[in-house]
Design an enzyme around this catalytic site. Sequence first.
Site, PDB file in Angstrom:
ATOM      1  N   ASN A   1       0.929  -1.054   0.015  1.00 32.58           N
ATOM      2  CA  ASN A   1       0.064  -0.099   0.116  1.00 32.58           C
ATOM      3  C   ASN A   1       0.918   1.351  -0.032  1.00 32.58           C
ATOM      4  O   ASN A   1       1.995   1.370   0.679  1.00 32.58           O
ATOM      5  CB  ASN A   1      -0.810  -0.139   1.227  1.00 32.58           C
ATOM      6  CG  ASN A   1      -1.788  -1.076   1.279  1.00 32.58           C
ATOM      7  OD1 ASN A   1      -2.151  -1.920   0.196  1.00 32.58           O
ATOM      8  ND2 ASN A   1      -2.727  -1.626   2.453  1.00 32.58           N
TER       9      ASN A   1
ATOM     10  N   CYS B   1      12.382  12.879  -8.773  1.00 31.98           N
ATOM     11  CA  CYS B   1      12.636  13.748 -10.009  1.00 31.98           C
ATOM     12  C   CYS B   1      12.440  12.760 -11.270  1.00 31.98           C
ATOM     13  O   CYS B   1      13.055  11.652 -11.547  1.00 31.98           O
ATOM     14  CB  CYS B   1      13.789  14.370  -9.973  1.00 31.98           C
ATOM     15  SG  CYS B   1      14.074  15.262 -11.340  1.00 31.98           S
TER      16      CYS B   1
ATOM     17  N   SER C   1      -4.724  -9.442  -3.183  1.00 30.16           N
ATOM     18  CA  SER C   1      -5.260  -9.993  -4.199  1.00 30.16           C
ATOM     19  C   SER C   1      -4.438 -11.418  -4.676  1.00 30.16           C
ATOM     20  O   SER C   1      -4.673 -12.187  -5.418  1.00 30.16           O
ATOM     21  CB  SER C   1      -5.764  -9.288  -5.530  1.00 30.16           C
ATOM     22  OG  SER C   1      -4.779  -8.630  -5.923  1.00 30.16           O
TER      23      SER C   1
ATOM     24  N   HIS D   1       6.147  -0.669  -2.668  1.00 29.09           N
ATOM     25  CA  HIS D   1       5.374   0.021  -3.805  1.00 29.09           C
ATOM     26  C   HIS D   1       5.757   1.361  -3.599  1.00 29.09           C
ATOM     27  O   HIS D   1       5.146   2.309  -4.339  1.00 29.09           O
ATOM     28  CB  HIS D   1       3.972  -0.529  -4.289  1.00 29.09           C
ATOM     29  CG  HIS D   1       3.951  -1.815  -4.726  1.00 29.09           C
ATOM     30  ND1 HIS D   1       2.489  -2.401  -4.792  1.00 29.09           N
ATOM     31  CD2 HIS D   1       5.053  -2.792  -5.135  1.00 29.09           C
ATOM     32  CE1 HIS D   1       2.870  -3.724  -5.487  1.00 29.09           C
ATOM     33  NE2 HIS D   1       4.211  -4.018  -5.591  1.00 29.09           N
TER      34      HIS D   1
HETATM   35  P1  OAD Z   1      -6.097  -5.669  -4.808  1.00 30.92           P
HETATM   36  O1  OAD Z   1      -7.051  -4.580  -5.190  1.00 30.92           O
HETATM   37  O2  OAD Z   1      -5.655  -6.369  -5.954  1.00 30.92           O
HETATM   38  O3  OAD Z   1      -6.697  -6.705  -3.767  1.00 30.92           O
HETATM   39  C1  OAD Z   1      -7.370  -6.377  -2.776  1.00 30.92           C
HETATM   40  C2  OAD Z   1      -7.655  -7.591  -2.070  1.00 30.92           C
HETATM   41  O4  OAD Z   1      -8.156  -7.396  -0.754  1.00 30.92           O
HETATM   42  C3  OAD Z   1      -8.873  -8.281  -2.668  1.00 30.92           C
HETATM   43  O5  OAD Z   1      -8.398  -9.746  -2.715  1.00 30.92           O
HETATM   44  C4  OAD Z   1     -10.010  -8.267  -1.865  1.00 30.92           C
HETATM   45  O6  OAD Z   1     -10.733  -9.576  -1.732  1.00 30.92           O
HETATM   46  C5  OAD Z   1      -9.328  -7.942  -0.277  1.00 30.92           C
HETATM   47  N1  OAD Z   1     -10.328  -7.157   0.360  1.00 30.92           N
HETATM   48  C6  OAD Z   1     -10.922  -6.172   0.076  1.00 30.92           C
HETATM   49  N2  OAD Z   1     -11.592  -5.654   1.501  1.00 30.92           N
HETATM   50  C7  OAD Z   1     -11.069  -6.365   2.552  1.00 30.92           C
HETATM   51  C8  OAD Z   1     -10.958  -6.523   3.773  1.00 30.92           C
HETATM   52  N3  OAD Z   1     -11.880  -5.304   4.328  1.00 30.92           N
HETATM   53  N4  OAD Z   1     -10.703  -7.376   4.556  1.00 30.92           N
HETATM   54  C9  OAD Z   1      -9.976  -8.231   3.887  1.00 30.92           C
HETATM   55  N5  OAD Z   1      -9.533  -8.433   2.373  1.00 30.92           N
HETATM   56  C10 OAD Z   1     -10.312  -7.469   1.782  1.00 30.92           C
HETATM   57  O7  OAD Z   1      -5.116  -4.841  -4.020  1.00 30.92           O
HETATM   58  P2  OAD Z   1      -3.350  -5.472  -3.895  1.00 30.92           P
HETATM   59  O8  OAD Z   1      -3.229  -6.974  -3.923  1.00 30.92           O
HETATM   60  O9  OAD Z   1      -2.804  -4.651  -2.741  1.00 30.92           O
HETATM   61  O10 OAD Z   1       0.259  -2.005  -7.505  1.00 30.92           O
HETATM   62  O11 OAD Z   1      -2.921  -5.110  -5.291  1.00 30.92           O
HETATM   63  C11 OAD Z   1      -1.613  -5.185  -5.539  1.00 30.92           C
HETATM   64  C12 OAD Z   1      -1.018  -4.009  -6.431  1.00 30.92           C
HETATM   65  O12 OAD Z   1      -1.713  -4.147  -7.460  1.00 30.92           O
HETATM   66  C13 OAD Z   1      -1.167  -2.725  -5.542  1.00 30.92           C
HETATM   67  O13 OAD Z   1      -0.103  -2.553  -4.853  1.00 30.92           O
HETATM   68  C14 OAD Z   1      -1.041  -1.674  -6.871  1.00 30.92           C
HETATM   69  C15 OAD Z   1      -2.098  -2.567  -7.821  1.00 30.92           C
HETATM   70  O14 OAD Z   1      -1.853  -2.312  -9.170  1.00 30.92           O
HETATM   71  C16 OAD Z   1       0.777  -0.670  -7.717  1.00 30.92           C
HETATM   72  O15 OAD Z   1       0.142   0.212  -7.920  1.00 30.92           O
HETATM   73  C17 OAD Z   1       2.189  -1.180  -8.408  1.00 30.92           C
END
Ligand code: OAD
Length: 251
Positions: free
Chosen positions: A101, A126, A192, A118
């Site tokens: 995050n 810059c 995810s 990230h």
């Molecule tokens: P995602 O948006 O891909 O996934 C969020 C996950 O959290 C999903 O699997 C949901 O089911 C789960 N979720 C949602 N609400 C929840 C809750 N209250 N309690 C538990 N689980 C919950 O987010 P990330 O896995 O963080 O990268 O995504 C990875 C990366 O993809 C991010 O850091 C970003 C994105 O593109 C960059 O910006 C480089």
Amino acid sequence: MTARLAALASRLGRAERLTILTGAGVSAASGVPTFRGAAGLWRQYRPEDLATPEAFGRDPRLVWEWYAGRRETIAACAPNAAHVVIAAWSGRPGCRVVTQNVDDLHLRAGTRNLVRMHGSIWELTCWDGCAAGSDPWRDERVPLPDLPPRCPHCGGVARPAVVWFGEALRPAQLRGAVQATACDVFLAVGTSALVYPAAGLVHEARAHGAFTAEINLEETPASDAVDVAIHGAAEDILPHLSRLARQPPAD
Ligand code: OAD
């Protein structure tokens, strides 16, 4: 579910080296939109239009407008119960927190030993590549007075110090994340499990012999690989686990 929670709580209570990997789901209850899922950001926007170096090169102002909007949303959010529990655990010796995050809510909750894989939406570097501006600087102004903001060192265009699609992680962040897979318990929360290298960490931890667990609202590609998968909201499950982990085990 109760047995799985108790098993995980017992492991958490005993772990000398605990690593927690977090994703956008941890901040969902704070009001920060996730990337994927029904209300996810990538339903409304195409990552390649906004979160790539090519997109920024084409139109820095457009990309900055999107980040400025996200900064405004995040500035109005506060850490939730999941961040608070993780911050408390991070004070234990041997505990490391690795987050994908960029919202800095873990920092605001007081989390120690934090690796921000990230980057941070509150930091800039810059874009023009000047030497001094390659180290991120903090700029928490909302709104930013000018878009795109400027590098204070060379006057060039500044960019958000976040990792975009197609970019490598900063070496120190990657190193910190990989080192954290050497642990007794590895807990992935609210991610995810789709974006690498973060998604590979649970498998590395397992290869190091860690007990692995996942907390998520739904199944992920990691669910079958972990020792315990718990379906539920991080902001509910983590406080519950924290209470259970403090209780002496029943005979
Ligand atoms: P995602 O948006 O891909 O996934 C969020 C996950 O959290 C999903 O699997 C949901 O089911 C789960 N979720 C949602 N609400 C929840 C809750 N209250 N309690 C538990 N689980 C919950 O987010 P990330 O896995 O963080 O990268 O995504 C990875 C990366 O993809 C991010 O850091 C970003 C994105 O593109 C960059 O910006 C480089």
